[in-house]
Design an enzyme around this catalytic site. Structure first.
Site, PDB file in Angstrom:
ATOM      1  N   HIS A 103       0.847  -1.192   0.000  1.00 40.42           N
ATOM      2  CA  HIS A 103       0.000   0.000   0.000  1.00 40.42           C
ATOM      3  C   HIS A 103       0.886   1.246   0.000  1.00 40.42           C
ATOM      4  CE1 HIS A 103      -2.908   3.014   1.343  1.00 40.42           C
ATOM      5  NE2 HIS A 103      -3.850   2.180   0.943  1.00 40.42           N
ATOM      6  N   GLU A 175      -3.926   2.162  -7.138  1.00 40.27           N
ATOM      7  CA  GLU A 175      -4.253   3.265  -6.229  1.00 40.27           C
ATOM      8  C   GLU A 175      -3.367   4.460  -6.556  1.00 40.27           C
ATOM      9  OE1 GLU A 175      -3.268   2.774  -2.160  1.00 40.27           O
ATOM     10  OE2 GLU A 175      -1.262   2.067  -2.627  1.00 40.27           O
TER      11      GLU A 175
END
Length: 260
Positions: A103, A175
């Protein structure tokens, strides 16, 4: 064309509590009645047992629905003197099926390099977990028209260390860093362009993987923009941050994915 089941994965980050989990399951029990989409809850590790118990307690009410549990991070090491770390085997023992890898917040705040991300990807699969691999470009990289270059680099190092077929048991989440937690989302067209690039990149080394891998979009997904995002041909659902902490909004996103 492959039939890829949509997925909505809720990343609570360092938020939420056992009460939020109970509230979610109360709504799931009455609203999630089919398996047309897969729902994954990724709470802080201290609440994994609470979610596991809720999954067990609501098994009958959720019969027919696909609700799974995932973790937000995993160590690249199997065991040892790594204070504060959690191994893949520990997560597997706790009932996790998925784990978020790479992430942007882990890369940026904790110095996780692409090499470390590739090692964590391998560690997850070694212990029977499915990695949700996050890739994405920063605002300056997008402005410099380096989006594809950055994402190719992040994908290629995982492929180099684990092989293309490792993506037969993996999820990818695009993302864009400039959209994560900012309230500013990529347009459906921007998301589709990048998702199509990712799929093409994998198809060049394995047409089967390229066609079948699920690619989620993550970055300020809300009930107001999800339908248009999820309708894109290469967008297979979402990795949800803030909206996963609101049970009504998260349920709406799950419902939208089920009809995508």
């Amino acid at each position: 064309m492959a039939l890829r089941r949509p997925m909505v994965a809720g990343n609570w980050k360092m938020n939420g509590n056992a009460a939020l989990a109970q509230e979610l399951f109360k709504k799931f029990a009455s609203k999630l009645q089919n398996d047309s989409a897969e729902v994954v809850l990724c709470p802080p590790s201290i609440y994994l047992e609470s979610v596991r118990q809720l999954l067990e307690d609501n098994k009958q009410a959720l019969d027919g629905a696909l609700v799974r549990m995932g973790a937000q991070n995993v160590s690249q090491h199997d065991f040892g003197a790594y204070t504060g770390e959690i191994s893949g085997q520990m997560l597997k023992d706790s009932g996790c099926r998925y784990v978020i890898i790479g992430h942007s917040e882990r890369r940026r705040m904790y110095g996780e390099t692409s090499n470390i991300v590739a090692e964590k990807f391998a560690a997850a699969q070694k212990h029977g977990l499915t990695p949700i691999l996050c890739v994405g470009e920063s605002g300056p990289a997008r402005e410099a028209r380096r989006t594809f270059e950055v994402i190719a680099e992040e994908l290629d190092i995982v492929i180099e260390k684990n092989g293309t077929m490792a993506f037969d048991n993996a999820i990818i989440a695009y993302e864009p860093l400039w959209a994560v937690g900012t309230g500013k989302s990529a347009t459906p067209e921007q998301a589709q362009e990048v998702h199509a690039f990712i799929r093409k990149r994998l198809s060049e080394v394995s047409p089967f993987i390229g066609e079948n891998v699920r690619i989620l979009y993550g970055g300020s997904v809300t009930p107001s923009n999800a339908a248009d995002l999820f309708a894109q041909p290469d967008v297979d659902g979402g990795l949800i941050g803030g909206a996963s902490l609101n049970s009504s909004e998260f349920l709406s996103l799950c419902t939208i994915a089920m009809s995508a």
